[in-house]
Design a protein around this motif. Structure first.
Motif, PDB file in Angstrom:
ATOM      1  N   UNK A  46       0.940  -1.382   0.050  1.00  0.00           N
ATOM      2  CA  UNK A  46      -0.052   0.070   0.137  1.00  0.00           C
ATOM      3  C   UNK A  46       0.952   1.231  -0.064  1.00  0.00           C
ATOM      4  N   UNK A  47       0.419   2.000  -0.813  1.00  0.00           N
ATOM      5  CA  UNK A  47       1.198   3.591  -0.941  1.00  0.00           C
ATOM      6  C   UNK A  47       0.104   4.525  -1.081  1.00  0.00           C
ATOM      7  N   UNK A  48       0.853   5.656  -1.216  1.00  0.00           N
ATOM      8  CA  UNK A  48      -0.272   7.055  -1.578  1.00  0.00           C
ATOM      9  C   UNK A  48       0.603   7.976  -2.332  1.00  0.00           C
ATOM     10  N   UNK A  49      -0.164   8.880  -2.617  1.00  0.00           N
ATOM     11  CA  UNK A  49       0.398   9.973  -3.685  1.00  0.00           C
ATOM     12  C   UNK A  49       1.421  10.553  -3.116  1.00  0.00           C
ATOM     13  N   UNK A  50       2.317  10.723  -4.151  1.00  0.00           N
ATOM     14  CA  UNK A  50       3.593  11.304  -3.628  1.00  0.00           C
ATOM     15  C   UNK A  50       4.698  10.352  -3.296  1.00  0.00           C
ATOM     16  N   UNK A  51       4.369   9.072  -2.881  1.00  0.00           N
ATOM     17  CA  UNK A  51       5.285   8.330  -2.568  1.00  0.00           C
ATOM     18  C   UNK A  51       5.938   7.556  -3.787  1.00  0.00           C
ATOM     19  N   UNK A  52       7.044   7.063  -3.468  1.00  0.00           N
ATOM     20  CA  UNK A  52       8.147   6.197  -4.397  1.00  0.00           C
ATOM     21  C   UNK A  52       8.408   5.034  -3.711  1.00  0.00           C
TER      22      UNK A  52
END
Length: 260
Positions: free
Chosen positions: A89-95
């Motif tokens: 799981x990740x979110x906006x702006x993450x790499x």
């Protein structure tokens, strides 16, 4: 980096020894492939939770899933992705680092509810920027000297790398002009042109111009009657913006080598 369009918004991206499958949906008129005929990916990337983007995700549940935490949780429950290795799981702006690839999640202007017996919040819709190098503002020794063309755009050259932007389902948004183009520096972009549910050819062409990419691939068109489009209209619209991008209308299931 090699990219293969399987129709609609479904892409297979190979970076080094790593295979990524984006938005698996093979019930579209551009491809004759069944999911079982697709080489098993290491990672499955989902831009959002609509059925025409996650329909065949469960066919690849041995892969690691990359999506918003809400969508990862839903797919683990519905499609059998394992908790231990089956969800990132990740979110906006993450790499995140996915094998040989670096995947950055960026905004998309769209909706993202999953309409079942119980409406599901799948988090925010997204796009992905996939690169074989980690995004950075610091030039390495090879990129210390900028060409005149690169200087005008403020970019440092990255001749030995490739970056692919999958815009997901989206409207035109200034994030493409202000963040994705100048700071994530995609070489190629797959943008929706179908209109009705996403951008049409005109707004998609403006997106290509803002992104300052070398190659533009149309996607998310001709799947259903409301999104039937002539891809040549998109090509003409891109030319009308003054963009130097080459519009490449791919045949489904044919690999395209970005490194070449």
């Amino acid at each position: 980096m090699q990219v293969t369009w399987h129709g609609h918004s479904t892409w297979h991206v190979t970076v080094g020894e790593t295979d990524l499958l984006i938005d698996p949906f093979f019930d579209n008129p551009k491809t004759d492939l069944e999911p079982s005929a697709v080489d098993a990916p290491d990672y499955v990337l989902l831009t959002h939770g609509h059925a025409d983007h996650i329909a065949h995700a469960g066919e690849f549940s041995d892969a690691t899933l990359v999506a918003t935490p809400e969508l990862v949780s839903y797919c683990q429950e519905e499609f059998g992705f394992e908790d231990a290795v089956g969800g990132m799981g990740m979110n906006l702006g993450g790499t995140v680092e996915c094998g040989d690839a670096f995947v950055t999640m960026v905004r998309a202007d769209h909706t993202n509810g999953i309409m079942t017996e119980y409406d599901v919040d799948a988090g925010v819709p997204a796009g992905f920027v996939v690169s074989d190098t980690k995004p950075t503002q610091v030039a390495d020794e090879d990129g210390a000297e900028r060409s005149s063309a690169d200087s005008s755009s403020g970019r440092s050259p990255r001749e030995d790398s490739a970056t692919f932007y999958h815009a997901g389902d989206t409207a035109l948004m200034t994030e493409m002009r202000d963040v994705i183009g100048p700071h994530l520096e995609p070489d190629a972009a797959a943008v929706p042109i179908g209109d009705h549910f996403t951008m049409g050819p005109q707004q998609a062409a403006i997106a290509v111009d803002w992104l300052d990419v070398d190659y533009a691939f149309p996607q998310h068109y001709d799947t259903f009657p409301p999104i039937e489009q002539d891809s040549e209209d998109f090509e003409r619209e891109v030319a009308a913006t003054g963009s130097d991008a080459e519009v490449v209308t791919l045949e489904a299931d044919e690999p395209y080598d970005l490194d070449a």
